[in-house]
Write a protein that holds these residues in place. Structure first.
Motif, PDB file in Angstrom:
ATOM      1  N   VAL A   1     -19.862 -10.021  36.842  1.00  0.00           N
ATOM      2  CA  VAL A   1     -20.565 -11.024  36.051  1.00  0.00           C
ATOM      3  C   VAL A   1     -22.005 -11.059  36.563  1.00  0.00           C
ATOM      4  CG1 VAL A   1     -20.680 -13.484  35.522  1.00  0.00           C
ATOM      5  CG2 VAL A   1     -18.457 -12.364  35.717  1.00  0.00           C
ATOM      6  N   GLU A   2     -22.978 -11.004  35.659  1.00  0.00           N
ATOM      7  CA  GLU A   2     -24.391 -11.000  36.063  1.00  0.00           C
ATOM      8  C   GLU A   2     -25.014 -12.376  35.931  1.00  0.00           C
ATOM      9  OE1 GLU A   2     -27.132  -8.011  34.667  1.00  0.00           O
ATOM     10  OE2 GLU A   2     -25.514  -6.535  34.590  1.00  0.00           O
ATOM     11  N   LEU A   3     -25.786 -12.732  36.976  1.00  0.00           N
ATOM     12  CA  LEU A   3     -26.541 -13.970  36.934  1.00  0.00           C
ATOM     13  C   LEU A   3     -27.843 -13.800  37.697  1.00  0.00           C
ATOM     14  CD1 LEU A   3     -25.202 -16.356  39.581  1.00  0.00           C
ATOM     15  CD2 LEU A   3     -23.735 -14.524  38.820  1.00  0.00           C
ATOM     16  N   PHE A   4     -28.762 -14.708  37.438  1.00  0.00           N
ATOM     17  CA  PHE A   4     -30.036 -14.720  38.142  1.00  0.00           C
ATOM     18  C   PHE A   4     -30.072 -15.997  38.961  1.00  0.00           C
ATOM     19  CE2 PHE A   4     -34.652 -15.657  38.409  1.00  0.00           C
ATOM     20  CZ  PHE A   4     -35.057 -14.514  39.081  1.00  0.00           C
ATOM     21  N   GLN A   5     -30.126 -15.858  40.286  1.00  0.00           N
ATOM     22  CA  GLN A   5     -30.155 -17.000  41.189  1.00  0.00           C
ATOM     23  C   GLN A   5     -31.587 -17.446  41.416  1.00  0.00           C
ATOM     24  OE1 GLN A   5     -28.240 -15.056  44.500  1.00  0.00           O
ATOM     25  NE2 GLN A   5     -26.295 -16.055  44.048  1.00  0.00           N
ATOM     26  N   THR A   6     -31.834 -18.724  41.186  1.00  0.00           N
ATOM     27  CA  THR A   6     -33.148 -19.305  41.371  1.00  0.00           C
ATOM     28  C   THR A   6     -32.965 -20.756  41.806  1.00  0.00           C
ATOM     29  OG1 THR A   6     -35.324 -19.593  40.321  1.00  0.00           O
ATOM     30  CG2 THR A   6     -33.388 -19.902  38.903  1.00  0.00           C
ATOM     31  N   THR A   7     -33.960 -21.588  41.584  1.00  0.00           N
ATOM     32  CA  THR A   7     -33.847 -23.015  41.898  1.00  0.00           C
ATOM     33  C   THR A   7     -33.868 -23.817  40.594  1.00  0.00           C
ATOM     34  OG1 THR A   7     -36.247 -23.087  42.252  1.00  0.00           O
ATOM     35  CG2 THR A   7     -34.847 -22.846  44.204  1.00  0.00           C
ATOM     36  N   PRO A   8     -33.216 -24.989  40.573  1.00  0.00           N
ATOM     37  CA  PRO A   8     -33.112 -25.774  39.340  1.00  0.00           C
ATOM     38  C   PRO A   8     -34.450 -26.204  38.740  1.00  0.00           C
ATOM     39  CG  PRO A   8     -31.492 -26.528  40.922  1.00  0.00           C
ATOM     40  CD  PRO A   8     -32.384 -25.549  41.649  1.00  0.00           C
ATOM     41  N   ASP A   9     -35.481 -26.365  39.571  1.00  0.00           N
ATOM     42  CA  ASP A   9     -36.779 -26.788  39.044  1.00  0.00           C
ATOM     43  C   ASP A   9     -37.417 -25.731  38.153  1.00  0.00           C
ATOM     44  OD1 ASP A   9     -37.103 -25.462  41.710  1.00  0.00           O
ATOM     45  OD2 ASP A   9     -39.231 -25.640  41.205  1.00  0.00           O
ATOM     46  N   LYS A  10     -36.876 -24.523  38.146  1.00  0.00           N
ATOM     47  CA  LYS A  10     -37.399 -23.441  37.292  1.00  0.00           C
ATOM     48  C   LYS A  10     -36.754 -23.453  35.906  1.00  0.00           C
ATOM     49  CE  LYS A  10     -39.785 -21.447  40.621  1.00  0.00           C
ATOM     50  NZ  LYS A  10     -41.214 -21.399  40.622  1.00  0.00           N
ATOM     51  N   ILE A  11     -35.870 -24.427  35.651  1.00  0.00           N
ATOM     52  CA  ILE A  11     -35.128 -24.469  34.392  1.00  0.00           C
ATOM     53  C   ILE A  11     -35.441 -25.759  33.654  1.00  0.00           C
ATOM     54  CG2 ILE A  11     -32.801 -24.561  33.391  1.00  0.00           C
ATOM     55  CD1 ILE A  11     -31.939 -22.868  35.900  1.00  0.00           C
ATOM     56  N   SER A  12     -35.799 -25.628  32.376  1.00  0.00           N
ATOM     57  CA  SER A  12     -36.021 -26.813  31.540  1.00  0.00           C
ATOM     58  C   SER A  12     -35.293 -26.633  30.212  1.00  0.00           C
ATOM     59  CB  SER A  12     -37.521 -27.046  31.292  1.00  0.00           C
ATOM     60  OG  SER A  12     -38.054 -26.011  30.476  1.00  0.00           O
ATOM     61  N   PHE A  13     -35.027 -27.741  29.564  1.00  0.00           N
ATOM     62  CA  PHE A  13     -34.315 -27.721  28.286  1.00  0.00           C
ATOM     63  C   PHE A  13     -35.218 -28.257  27.186  1.00  0.00           C
ATOM     64  CE2 PHE A  13     -31.047 -27.607  31.438  1.00  0.00           C
ATOM     65  CZ  PHE A  13     -30.071 -26.791  30.880  1.00  0.00           C
ATOM     66  N   GLN A  14     -35.213 -27.574  26.046  1.00  0.00           N
ATOM     67  CA  GLN A  14     -35.956 -28.039  24.894  1.00  0.00           C
ATOM     68  C   GLN A  14     -35.032 -28.737  23.885  1.00  0.00           C
ATOM     69  OE1 GLN A  14     -37.042 -24.651  26.222  1.00  0.00           O
ATOM     70  NE2 GLN A  14     -38.145 -26.205  27.350  1.00  0.00           N
ATOM     71  N   GLN A  15     -33.749 -28.397  23.907  1.00  0.00           N
ATOM     72  CA  GLN A  15     -32.785 -29.077  23.036  1.00  0.00           C
ATOM     73  C   GLN A  15     -31.370 -28.888  23.578  1.00  0.00           C
ATOM     74  OE1 GLN A  15     -33.284 -26.941  19.231  1.00  0.00           O
ATOM     75  NE2 GLN A  15     -31.194 -26.203  19.425  1.00  0.00           N
ATOM     76  N   GLY A  16     -30.524 -29.856  23.256  1.00  0.00           N
ATOM     77  CA  GLY A  16     -29.106 -29.741  23.554  1.00  0.00           C
ATOM     78  C   GLY A  16     -28.691 -30.015  24.985  1.00  0.00           C
ATOM     79  N   HIS A  17     -29.578 -30.531  25.814  1.00  0.00           N
ATOM     80  CA  HIS A  17     -29.253 -30.798  27.219  1.00  0.00           C
ATOM     81  C   HIS A  17     -27.984 -31.645  27.346  1.00  0.00           C
ATOM     82  CE1 HIS A  17     -29.923 -32.968  31.138  1.00  0.00           C
ATOM     83  NE2 HIS A  17     -30.002 -31.719  31.529  1.00  0.00           N
ATOM     84  N   SER A  18     -27.810 -32.600  26.448  1.00  0.00           N
ATOM     85  CA  SER A  18     -26.640 -33.492  26.503  1.00  0.00           C
ATOM     86  C   SER A  18     -25.339 -32.773  26.152  1.00  0.00           C
ATOM     87  CB  SER A  18     -26.840 -34.690  25.574  1.00  0.00           C
ATOM     88  OG  SER A  18     -26.921 -34.238  24.229  1.00  0.00           O
ATOM     89  N   LYS A  19     -25.423 -31.546  25.664  1.00  0.00           N
ATOM     90  CA  LYS A  19     -24.228 -30.780  25.315  1.00  0.00           C
ATOM     91  C   LYS A  19     -23.691 -29.944  26.483  1.00  0.00           C
ATOM     92  CE  LYS A  19     -25.006 -30.680  20.404  1.00  0.00           C
ATOM     93  NZ  LYS A  19     -24.996 -29.894  19.190  1.00  0.00           N
ATOM     94  N   LEU A  20     -24.309 -30.078  27.655  1.00  0.00           N
ATOM     95  CA  LEU A  20     -23.772 -29.393  28.833  1.00  0.00           C
ATOM     96  C   LEU A  20     -22.553 -30.149  29.342  1.00  0.00           C
ATOM     97  CD1 LEU A  20     -26.901 -28.445  30.968  1.00  0.00           C
ATOM     98  CD2 LEU A  20     -25.401 -26.892  29.729  1.00  0.00           C
ATOM     99  N   SER A  21     -21.518 -29.423  29.667  1.00  0.00           N
ATOM    100  CA  SER A  21     -20.355 -29.991  30.344  1.00  0.00           C
ATOM    101  C   SER A  21     -20.185 -29.227  31.654  1.00  0.00           C
ATOM    102  CB  SER A  21     -19.110 -29.905  29.461  1.00  0.00           C
ATOM    103  OG  SER A  21     -18.768 -28.560  29.206  1.00  0.00           O
ATOM    104  N   VAL A  22     -19.376 -29.772  32.543  1.00  0.00           N
ATOM    105  CA  VAL A  22     -19.242 -29.200  33.888  1.00  0.00           C
ATOM    106  C   VAL A  22     -17.767 -29.021  34.221  1.00  0.00           C
ATOM    107  CG1 VAL A  22     -19.879 -29.457  36.321  1.00  0.00           C
ATOM    108  CG2 VAL A  22     -21.284 -30.541  34.558  1.00  0.00           C
ATOM    109  N   PHE A  23     -17.443 -27.865  34.790  1.00  0.00           N
ATOM    110  CA  PHE A  23     -16.100 -27.687  35.313  1.00  0.00           C
ATOM    111  C   PHE A  23     -16.177 -27.011  36.675  1.00  0.00           C
ATOM    112  CE2 PHE A  23     -16.681 -23.542  33.328  1.00  0.00           C
ATOM    113  CZ  PHE A  23     -15.921 -22.665  34.078  1.00  0.00           C
ATOM    114  N   SER A  24     -15.090 -27.157  37.414  1.00  0.00           N
ATOM    115  CA  SER A  24     -14.962 -26.527  38.720  1.00  0.00           C
ATOM    116  C   SER A  24     -13.481 -26.275  38.937  1.00  0.00           C
ATOM    117  CB  SER A  24     -15.507 -27.445  39.814  1.00  0.00           C
ATOM    118  OG  SER A  24     -15.392 -26.827  41.081  1.00  0.00           O
ATOM    119  N   PHE A  25     -13.154 -25.147  39.532  1.00  0.00           N
ATOM    120  CA  PHE A  25     -11.744 -24.849  39.760  1.00  0.00           C
ATOM    121  C   PHE A  25     -11.139 -25.712  40.858  1.00  0.00           C
ATOM    122  CE2 PHE A  25     -12.995 -20.762  37.673  1.00  0.00           C
ATOM    123  CZ  PHE A  25     -12.261 -20.988  36.520  1.00  0.00           C
TER     124      PHE A  25
END
Length: 189
Positions: free
Chosen positions: A52-76
């Motif tokens: 699985v590919e991902l880019f690791q960075t810090t959260p301050d580098k990420i912003s939302f323009q729409q749909g932020h409230s549609k994020l859900s969270v899970f953890s095993f």
């Protein structure tokens, strides 16, 4: 440095990965059973030996323009890696530790409009070996870079600039769902 648009698969969630460079993060391919299980759980597609590919960075580098409230969270498990997914289409979008104080955000590269600014995969984690063990390539980049970026974010206060946590409470922006034992039983752990 590039600002790269990202979105969930249906386009209801849209945002930007800011100032993306190969030096500003780590383009990693992970083969761990948890990443494989998360991909299968969210998409129904097993990445098997592709990783699985991902880019690791810090959260301050990420912003939302729409749909932020549609994020859900899970953890095993309640105290492990948090996985943020789109509640609209189910696709996994982000991974991070369960505390905002260690500033780490992994964005799934499938969500990025263009991966050229982050460069090719620079390291691999949990690469399966013939004897059943695993190893990492470029472990210093994986762990050293992540710890360094988190430390800088902590010292400068940038760790508080996160769209994923309520800083006042230290809790994720949505309740963490832990899949049932029955749901986990179908996954490759």
């Amino acid at each position: 440095m590039a600002d790269i648009p990202f979105s969930c698969s249906c386009g209801d969630i849209r945002g930007t990965l800011h100032s993306a460079t190969p030096q500003g993060g780590n383009h990693v391919r992970c083969y761990c059973s948890a990443c494989r299980a998360a991909a299968l759980y969210t998409t129904g597609i097993d990445p098997e030996n592709r990783g699985v590919e991902l880019f690791q960075t810090t959260p301050d580098k990420i912003s939302f323009q729409q749909g932020h409230s549609k994020l859900s969270v899970f953890s095993f498990t309640p105290r492990k890696l948090l996985r943020f997914r789109a509640s609209c289409c189910g696709v996994q979008m982000f991974t991070m530790l369960p505390t905002p104080k260690f500033a780490l955000a992994g964005i799934m590269t499938d969500c990025l409009e263009d991966c050229s600014a982050i460069g090719p995969v620079a390291s691999e984690a949990f690469i399966p070996q013939d004897d059943g063990s695993t190893k990492h390539s470029s472990a210093l980049k994986i762990y050293g870079g992540t710890i360094w970026r988190a430390l800088v974010a902590r010292v400068t206060g940038r760790w508080k600039q996160t769209p994923f946590f309520d800083i006042a409470t230290g809790k994720p922006i949505a309740p963490v769902y832990v899949p049932s034992a029955e749901e986990r039983a179908t996954l490759p752990f």
